[in-house]
Write a protein that holds these residues in place. Sequence first.
Motif, PDB file in Angstrom:
ATOM      1  N   LYS A  23       0.857  -1.187   0.000  1.00 53.93           N
ATOM      2  CA  LYS A  23       0.000   0.000   0.000  1.00 53.93           C
ATOM      3  C   LYS A  23       0.891   1.234   0.000  1.00 53.93           C
ATOM      4  N   TYR A  24       0.622   2.145  -0.938  1.00 51.22           N
ATOM      5  CA  TYR A  24       1.493   3.311  -1.067  1.00 51.22           C
ATOM      6  C   TYR A  24       1.062   4.420  -0.116  1.00 51.22           C
ATOM      7  N   ASP A  25       2.031   4.937   0.625  1.00 49.08           N
ATOM      8  CA  ASP A  25       1.812   6.055   1.547  1.00 49.08           C
ATOM      9  C   ASP A  25       2.268   7.333   0.846  1.00 49.08           C
ATOM     10  N   TYR A  26       1.308   8.124   0.362  1.00 46.91           N
ATOM     11  CA  TYR A  26       1.641   9.333  -0.403  1.00 46.91           C
ATOM     12  C   TYR A  26       2.286  10.401   0.476  1.00 46.91           C
ATOM     13  N   THR A  27       1.998  10.378   1.762  1.00 44.83           N
ATOM     14  CA  THR A  27       2.574  11.387   2.654  1.00 44.83           C
ATOM     15  C   THR A  27       4.088  11.235   2.766  1.00 44.83           C
ATOM     16  N   ASP A  28       4.535   9.998   2.955  1.00 44.70           N
ATOM     17  CA  ASP A  28       5.967   9.740   3.127  1.00 44.70           C
ATOM     18  C   ASP A  28       6.620   9.165   1.872  1.00 44.70           C
ATOM     19  N   SER A  29       5.838   9.047   0.779  1.00 41.98           N
ATOM     20  CA  SER A  29       6.364   8.515  -0.488  1.00 41.98           C
ATOM     21  C   SER A  29       7.064   7.165  -0.293  1.00 41.98           C
TER      22      SER A  29
END
Length: 601
Positions: free
Chosen positions: A75-81
């Motif tokens: 799952k990609y965490d856009y906040t921490d890239s």
Amino acid sequence: MEIIRSNFKSNLHKVYQAIEEADFFAIDGEFSGISDGPSVTALTNGFDTPEERYQKLKKHSMDFLLFQFGLCTFKYDYTDSKYITKSFNFYVFPKPFNRSSPDVKFVCQSSSIDFLASQGFDFNKVFRNGIPYLNQEEERQLREQYDEKRSQSNGAGALSYTSPNTSKCPVTIPDDQKKFIDQVVEKIEDLLQSEENKNLDLEPCTGYPKGIHVETLETEKKERYIVISKVDEEERKRREQQKHAKEQEELNDAVGFSRVIHAIANSGKLVIGHNMLLDVMHTVHQFYCPLPADLNEFKEMTTCDIINNTSLAELEKRLKETPFNPPKVESAEGFPSYDTASEQLHEAGYDAYITGLCFISMANYLGSFLSPPKSHVSARSKLIEPFFNKLFLMRVMDIPYLNLEGPDLQPKRDHVLHVTFPKEWKTSDLYQLFSAFGNIQISWIDDTSAFVSLSQPEQVPIAVNTSKYAESYRIQTYADYVGKKREEKQMKRKWTEDSWKEVEPKRLNTQCGSYSLQNHHYHANSLTATSTVGKRNLSPSRAEAGLEARASGEISDTELEQTDPCAEPLSEGRKKAKKLKRMKKDLSPTGLYRVSPRAWS
């Protein structure tokens, strides 16, 4: 996270949650073996067609067991890239659920078991604590058994010794069982009369009066016994509801790991794999249904999205180098993290994790070609759609993948030769034979045949001509080889589906008295079919002798009708006479023919 039978139920919600929130998954399997006959080289010949590869794996690999299934969700965490991963190692084993459950038989390959043992694989976790599973048909049958069992629930009628399989007709009690039945009846009557006793333990049997509740239990040693309790109608219904809820829970336990596979399939999300055809085939075969007969049917029932390459360890190393960038990943809280430096290869969960990392690196590399470049390419990006539903074909030289969504590639193999030779020959002998033709590639088929590809197609006729007068070997073009195989297949189909079926039907009329059924043999239209050896023997019956004579003009139609009580109208008889004559012409002198058992089963 390691999942075995004892902690499967308590962690299933975590698995479902990981699947629901993931952007994509990576999977991997470990097996009890790879091939039950051919060597791995022969099983994965460099010039296999997709259909041939599918049929080889279906025939030689499906009796092994997929006993460790690795799943890693990303799952990609856009906040921490960065990607958040959750990895699972499932140990699975087809433990029989009850006496009527499938008792699965499987085989092991010593080299595979030895290799896994050398990698620290814990087989006790498979055989003692493996998670059970059922395919869809087994689940359906089990549910039907439960429904039938509930319809015959206890306390549903007067005491009549009724068999559970014949709900309307009382059965005859064998003499040797009458004493036992009388004792059971006496014990139950005493229970009903007693004011102190509420329960009675009995050996398993069937048929009880109203006013009691019956439940079958097991001891720790799997010994079965029956508990009979005096109850009123309200209590009986309450206990039946509890029993039904318990049965549903047990049924879900029996379905077991298949519930995870269903969740992955129902999510509709991207599934990544490495050299994944065998994983997909085993997953379908074990957890859904038997594999279809041909590749096209397999494609219709399978929808997987993958990107693959060669050796997983080497691929992972290469994707850490320029121009690729290793992705930033982190394990979710409560999930173990993997250290890629330690290389825990051949643990299914770790392999799935590495496969996911490789996919991320490759997808992001594609993003570098966009304008402006993108450092992150989503699993839903149209940039990777051309790679969806492509199963990598390991070691095939000119067909890189099996296309699940349409026709497969059909390369031009005009530079390929099919060579047969003595069993004693080695690779060096083939190189020596073709030494005048420059660089060649050899793909072994079996001990006496191989494909040889030349660097220059125009040399093919010269190579073929060299074998015209050779005694120990034969060379033919790939096109001729495929054509002969196709002709053999068509001839076999024509014989089994046309010659056999058209000549047979009216000869099976038992009123004719011309045929006998004995020891799994029967005689029909001059052919003796033997299911144990798969051969047919030419031995004309009296009626067929007449047909032959009529075909040659030795007797008339009228005379034949007089000799054959089963004779058909003259026009039909003439047609069969011609048919038989053509068949006789085509048959080999020995009169022995190998046919599919399905022709007479």
